[in-house]
Design a protein around this motif. Structure first.
Motif, PDB file in Angstrom:
ATOM      1  N   LEU A  56      -7.820  11.208 -10.937  1.00 53.70           N
ATOM      2  CA  LEU A  56      -7.980  10.495  -9.674  1.00 53.70           C
ATOM      3  C   LEU A  56      -7.817   8.987  -9.853  1.00 53.70           C
ATOM      4  CD1 LEU A  56      -8.595  10.877  -6.683  1.00 53.70           C
ATOM      5  CD2 LEU A  56     -11.016  10.598  -7.229  1.00 53.70           C
ATOM      6  N   ALA A  57      -8.444   8.433 -10.883  1.00 56.65           N
ATOM      7  CA  ALA A  57      -8.352   6.990 -11.114  1.00 56.65           C
ATOM      8  C   ALA A  57      -6.928   6.568 -11.463  1.00 56.65           C
ATOM      9  CB  ALA A  57      -9.311   6.575 -12.229  1.00 56.65           C
ATOM     10  N   SER A  58      -6.224   7.362 -12.257  1.00 60.22           N
ATOM     11  CA  SER A  58      -4.850   6.987 -12.638  1.00 60.22           C
ATOM     12  C   SER A  58      -3.903   7.034 -11.446  1.00 60.22           C
ATOM     13  CB  SER A  58      -4.343   7.881 -13.772  1.00 60.22           C
ATOM     14  OG  SER A  58      -4.251   9.230 -13.354  1.00 60.22           O
ATOM     15  N   LEU A  59      -4.126   7.924 -10.509  1.00 59.49           N
ATOM     16  CA  LEU A  59      -3.293   7.962  -9.307  1.00 59.49           C
ATOM     17  C   LEU A  59      -3.478   6.697  -8.471  1.00 59.49           C
ATOM     18  CD1 LEU A  59      -3.655  11.705  -8.231  1.00 59.49           C
ATOM     19  CD2 LEU A  59      -1.626  10.582  -9.144  1.00 59.49           C
ATOM     20  N   PHE A  60      -4.725   6.259  -8.319  1.00 53.54           N
ATOM     21  CA  PHE A  60      -4.975   5.027  -7.567  1.00 53.54           C
ATOM     22  C   PHE A  60      -4.459   3.795  -8.312  1.00 53.54           C
ATOM     23  CE2 PHE A  60      -7.979   7.689  -5.228  1.00 53.54           C
ATOM     24  CZ  PHE A  60      -7.744   7.266  -3.935  1.00 53.54           C
ATOM     25  N   ILE A  61      -4.607   3.796  -9.620  1.00 54.05           N
ATOM     26  CA  ILE A  61      -4.091   2.680 -10.414  1.00 54.05           C
ATOM     27  C   ILE A  61      -2.567   2.610 -10.308  1.00 54.05           C
ATOM     28  CG2 ILE A  61      -3.744   1.888 -12.798  1.00 54.05           C
ATOM     29  CD1 ILE A  61      -6.655   2.673 -13.332  1.00 54.05           C
ATOM     30  N   ALA A  62      -1.907   3.749 -10.339  1.00 54.28           N
ATOM     31  CA  ALA A  62      -0.439   3.768 -10.210  1.00 54.28           C
ATOM     32  C   ALA A  62      -0.002   3.216  -8.859  1.00 54.28           C
ATOM     33  CB  ALA A  62       0.093   5.184 -10.401  1.00 54.28           C
ATOM     34  N   GLY A  63      -0.766   3.477  -7.812  1.00 57.20           N
ATOM     35  CA  GLY A  63      -0.454   2.904  -6.514  1.00 57.20           C
ATOM     36  C   GLY A  63      -0.518   1.386  -6.533  1.00 57.20           C
ATOM     37  N   GLY A  64      -1.511   0.847  -7.208  1.00 60.02           N
ATOM     38  CA  GLY A  64      -1.613  -0.607  -7.346  1.00 60.02           C
ATOM     39  C   GLY A  64      -0.554  -1.169  -8.273  1.00 60.02           C
ATOM     40  N   GLU A  65      -0.212  -0.420  -9.298  1.00 59.39           N
ATOM     41  CA  GLU A  65       0.793  -0.875 -10.262  1.00 59.39           C
ATOM     42  C   GLU A  65       2.172  -1.014  -9.612  1.00 59.39           C
ATOM     43  OE1 GLU A  65       0.685  -1.787 -13.489  1.00 59.39           O
ATOM     44  OE2 GLU A  65      -1.472  -1.521 -13.618  1.00 59.39           O
TER      45      GLU A  65
ATOM     46  N   LYS B  71       6.196  -5.255  -8.620  1.00 61.16           N
ATOM     47  CA  LYS B  71       7.021  -6.081  -7.744  1.00 61.16           C
ATOM     48  C   LYS B  71       6.658  -7.552  -7.920  1.00 61.16           C
ATOM     49  CE  LYS B  71       8.150  -2.752  -4.227  1.00 61.16           C
ATOM     50  NZ  LYS B  71       8.390  -2.532  -2.816  1.00 61.16           N
ATOM     51  N   TYR B  72       5.363  -7.831  -8.050  1.00 58.98           N
ATOM     52  CA  TYR B  72       4.917  -9.204  -8.281  1.00 58.98           C
ATOM     53  C   TYR B  72       5.477  -9.723  -9.613  1.00 58.98           C
ATOM     54  CZ  TYR B  72       1.909 -12.990  -9.817  1.00 58.98           C
ATOM     55  OH  TYR B  72       1.455 -14.185 -10.305  1.00 58.98           O
ATOM     56  N   LEU B  73       5.389  -8.917 -10.663  1.00 55.42           N
ATOM     57  CA  LEU B  73       5.892  -9.344 -11.975  1.00 55.42           C
ATOM     58  C   LEU B  73       7.393  -9.605 -11.942  1.00 55.42           C
ATOM     59  CD1 LEU B  73       4.066  -7.148 -14.641  1.00 55.42           C
ATOM     60  CD2 LEU B  73       3.674  -9.537 -14.073  1.00 55.42           C
ATOM     61  N   ILE B  74       8.134  -8.744 -11.292  1.00 57.97           N
ATOM     62  CA  ILE B  74       9.586  -8.915 -11.222  1.00 57.97           C
ATOM     63  C   ILE B  74       9.932 -10.196 -10.478  1.00 57.97           C
ATOM     64  CG2 ILE B  74      11.685  -7.961 -10.193  1.00 57.97           C
ATOM     65  CD1 ILE B  74      10.550  -5.170 -10.930  1.00 57.97           C
TER      66      ILE B  74
END
Length: 152
Positions: A92-101, A106-109
């Motif tokens: 569950l946590a990795s799915l939410f983290i992937a959404g933020g990632e 996009k910010y990093l690029i």
């Protein structure tokens, strides 16, 4: 300075998501969340610096999903109470983290890798120019010969 700012954005995002998911749904202590968040952020940020410019944002988000799942599951097996399912919490946590990632990449690029990604897009376009193409012109001689033989 850009790298430091990007690292702290990732750290705050990761710890925020972990706090919301792990403390509210699974009752994990804040100390455990900080440990997992710090280790995950360090490992994922180093990965983002090397992987993101080479494979792009969507693929790097998939890699971060897998990395977050493995790190949370491995550390959660040691840090969480035995009645907490480390697998479910990590999933569950990795799915939410992937959404933020996805948005973080996009910010990093846009802000950190702006020159590197432009160069790679140009390189990809050069590779497309050298591709061969097939058209009807190659078949006209074959069809006309067959058509002439049919008339005889």
């Amino acid at each position: 300075m850009k790298h430091t700012k990007a690292f702290f954005i990732k750290l705050v995002m990761t710890i925020g998501v972990l706090f919301i998911v792990l403390s509210l749904f699974f009752g994990v202590s804040f100390a455990d969340i900080l440990i997992i968040g710090l280790i995950l952020t360090i490992v994922a940020f180093i990965g983002d610096l090397f992987i993101l410019p080479r494979i792009g944002g969507v693929s790097a988000t998939g890699a971060d999903l897998v990395l977050a799942f493995l790190v949370i599951w491995a550390l959660g097996s040691f840090l969480f109470d035995p009645d907490i399912s480390a697998f479910s919490a990590a999933l569950l946590a990795s799915l939410f983290i992937a959404g933020g990632e996805f948005y973080y990449h996009k910010y990093l690029i846009d802000h950190l890798f702006e020159n590197e990604t432009e160069r790679q897009v140009i390189d990809r376009k050069k590779n497309l120019i050298t591709q061969t193409e097939f058209s009807d012109d190659f078949d006209k001689g074959v069809n006309s010969e067959r058509h002439n033989n049919d008339q005889i």
